[in-house]
Design a protein around this motif. Structure first.
Motif, short mmCIF file in Angstrom:
data_model
loop_
_atom_site.label_atom_id
_atom_site.label_comp_id
_atom_site.label_asym_id
_atom_site.label_seq_id
_atom_site.Cartn_x
_atom_site.Cartn_y
_atom_site.Cartn_z
N ASP A 62 -58.93 10.64 -14.70
CA ASP A 62 -58.97 11.64 -13.34
C ASP A 62 -57.62 12.37 -13.05
OD1 ASP A 62 -61.65 11.30 -12.77
OD2 ASP A 62 -61.36 9.33 -11.93
N ARG A 63 -56.86 12.69 -13.84
CA ARG A 63 -55.54 13.04 -13.74
C ARG A 63 -55.82 14.55 -13.85
NH1 ARG A 63 -50.41 9.92 -14.14
NH2 ARG A 63 -51.16 7.81 -13.71
N TYR A 64 -54.69 15.38 -12.81
CA TYR A 64 -54.64 16.79 -13.12
C TYR A 64 -53.86 17.08 -14.35
CZ TYR A 64 -57.32 17.47 -8.99
OH TYR A 64 -58.65 17.38 -8.03
N THR A 84 -59.66 18.15 -12.91
CA THR A 84 -59.04 17.04 -13.71
C THR A 84 -59.28 17.15 -15.15
OG1 THR A 84 -61.27 16.13 -13.50
CG2 THR A 84 -59.55 15.67 -11.66
N LEU A 103 -56.29 7.68 -17.50
CA LEU A 103 -55.62 9.24 -17.18
C LEU A 103 -56.72 10.20 -16.82
CD1 LEU A 103 -52.68 9.14 -20.03
CD2 LEU A 103 -52.55 8.48 -17.57
#
Lengths: 289, 268
Positions: B141-143, B101, B139
């Motif tokens: 914890d997004r990949y 992440t 955002l």
């Protein structure tokens, strides 16, 4: 946090969901699960659990398949189906131990070679090539020529032949990963070599490695069976699929059920894991695009 | 103020490709003062990125040396040394690890350079850095695959800022982005420079960007610097034929064009 975070949390699962919608993977998964469950609960599933041990019933020698003995009975009157079910245990144990020994060892060498390059790379990869140039079965037989034949030594022997394949695979995948910008970025940020290998290189090689592992379960069962067939694996009376095929083959075509049962069992187990591996590979290829 | 933070002195680097020697850098010298943006321009393959790698310590020069605060930089850089000089790369698709992440990537940099901070303090710093690059925390914890190119570049900048650098090597950070996102990112970069007194080595082939951001420009041709001048001087009065040719080949995007594009963007 907000709902968006939850949306993302669902993301890695969407790949899993995709995998389970893949017919190849799903059918393989079902077969493999049944095989594993049957092996684990063998004493409860097998119609005659005591036939897996030292048991004789000379009244029922070599009876063809019937309602009592679905796959017939063997030379000393033991139920073939029960012995096949217990045979799965040895085969799966073999696969788990061989992968458990050879994958961590092989993969570590492969990504270390790809990352450090230079002398490390040459030393690791040339030794790997030497091992790869000897056919697995011949190498395993050579190892068992030195060690006394037993289940544990058979596992060790197959592991010795197995790790170089994972070294080569991990090396090839890691070579591509190592040239990516994010590796440079990690170096610039000051991450240690071990942190880069563990957090950046390895996770990006993992999908390919998992695919090969799933495929290899089947092949390890085959090699283990071949070793038992040659008398280098398990010793009787422990049931083993390979040795059952071997002893049954002497009595073909008359007592065909002695070979057919265990042979089919090997085919089913190999197919289950191979299908799983193929499905996984297809989904990973999709994910890359 | 006027002593250079970073000096590149007579650096040469040769690569051997299939028995042919390629002079990627020939006797290159350059200096960078505190808070300065020094653009390095030239065509593809002129050695700009090689210079960036030498400054970052990813490549060691065959000849010459790099000085930081007047002292030569050793081949094996210490952690504080690495902290001081950071990098933002060109390709937003590969600059972040796809399996982590974005918070993990930035927090890793924070942890490396602030080993004394506890978890809570690291998180506070993380929020600060995300704020500095105008990335909303939801955002975090997004990949990378779930972010746009511009957002990924912001995260790459956040990762660099997490180290508290004094110098950032910007290796064509905007060339893979569309004009509007490019503009936003450049504004962010120039704002960060002013606020944090950062120095930039801005590697680019986009002379429009140079004009917007750079104080001084070095023009590269086949591994050599052909001209170094303050930006305005170079644009007004280029000294060499190569610079004149380079300048005449620039398509000009006017303020009006940019407004037109942002109006289009607003409508859709």
């Amino acid at each position: 946090m907000s709902s968006q975070v939850k949306v993302f949390r669902a993301m890695p699962q969407s790949f899993t969901a995709g995998v389970f919608r893949n017919p190849l993977f799903l059918s393989g998964f079902v077969i493999a699960t049944i095989v594993v469950l049957v092996a684990v609960f063998a004493p409860f599933v097998a119609p005659y659990p005591e036939h897996a041990g030292p048991f004789v019933d000379f009244g029922n020698v070599r009876t063809p398949p019937s309602a009592q003995h679905w796959l017939g009975t063997d030379l000393v009157g033991r139920d073939v189906l029960s012995r096949v079910i217990f045979g799965f245990r040895q085969s799966l144990l073999m696969a788990v131990v061989v992968l458990g020994l050879s994958v961590p060892f092989g993969v570590t060498l492969g990504i270390v070679a790809a990352y450090f390059r230079g002398f490390t790379e040459i030393a690791i990869m040339r030794v790997t090539d030497v091992f790869l140039s000897i056919p697995s079965l011949v190498l395993a037989m050579a190892v068992l020529g030195v060690l006394p034949p037993s289940m544990l030594n058979a596992m060790l022997a197959v592991s010795v032949t197995w790790w170089p394949w994972f070294t080569r695979l991990a090396y090839n995948v890691a070579r591509a990963v190592v040239s990516e910008d994010f590796i440079t970025a990690s170096k610039v940020v000051g991450a240690s070599h071990s942190a880069i290998l563990i957090r950046d290189v390895f996770p990006n090689c993992l999908p390919t490695i998992l695919t090969k592992m799933a495929n290899d379960v089947g092949f390890i069962i085959l090699v283990a069976s071949s070793l038992s067939f040659l008398g280098l694996g398990l010793k009787p009376p422990t049931p083993d699929l390979g040795s059952m095929v071997a002893s049954g083959a002497n009595l073909l075509p008359g007592s065909w059920w002695l070979t057919l049962g265990p042979a089919m069992a090997i085919v089913v187990a190999v197919m289950g894991f191979a299908l799983m591996g193929d499905g996984l590979r297809d989904e990973l290829d999709k994910a890359k695009k | 103020m006027n002593t250079p933070r970073l000096e590149v002195r007579a650096v040469s680097k040769t690569f051997t490709v299939k028995l042919h020697k390629i002079h990627a850098l020939k006797d290159v010298s350059l200096d960078l003062r505190k808070g300065e943006c020094h653009a390095v321009v030239g065509e593809s393959g002129s050695g700009k990125s090689t210079l960036g790698k030498v400054i970052l310590g990813l490549l060691s020069p065959d000849e010459g040396m790099v000085l930081f605060d007047g002292k030569p930089v050793p081949t094996r850089r210490t952690l504080p040394m690495k902290r001081s000089i950071q990098l933002v790369q060109q390709n937003p698709l590969s600059t972040l690890n796809p399996k982590r992440t974005v918070s993990a990537s930035v927090i890793q940099a924070l942890k490396i350079h602030h080993p004394d901070l506890n978890r809570a303090e690291i998180l506070v710093r993380f929020e600060e850095v995300m704020g500095e690059v105008r990335m909303p925390m939801d955002l975090a914890d997004r990949y990378p695959s779930e972010l746009s190119g511009g957002q990924r570049q912001r995260i790459a900048i956040a990762r660099a800022l997490a180290c508290d650098p004094e110098i950032i090597v910007l290796d064509e950070p905007t060339s893979a982005l569309d004009v509007l996102v490019q503009d936003q990112l450049l504004r962010l970069l120039s704002e960060l420079r002013q606020r944090k007194q950062l120095s930039y080595v801005f590697i680019t082939h986009d002379l429009g960007v140079v004009r917007q951001l750079a104080d001084r420009v070095s023009v590269f041709q086949r591994g050599e610097i052909v001209e170094t001048a303050p930006t305005q001087d170079l644009f007004d009065n280029p000294q060499t034929a190569y610079c004149r040719e380079l300048l005449s080949s620039v398509p000009v995007v006017s303020e009006e064009d940019l407004k037109f594009i942002s109006n289009l963007h607003a409508k859709t």
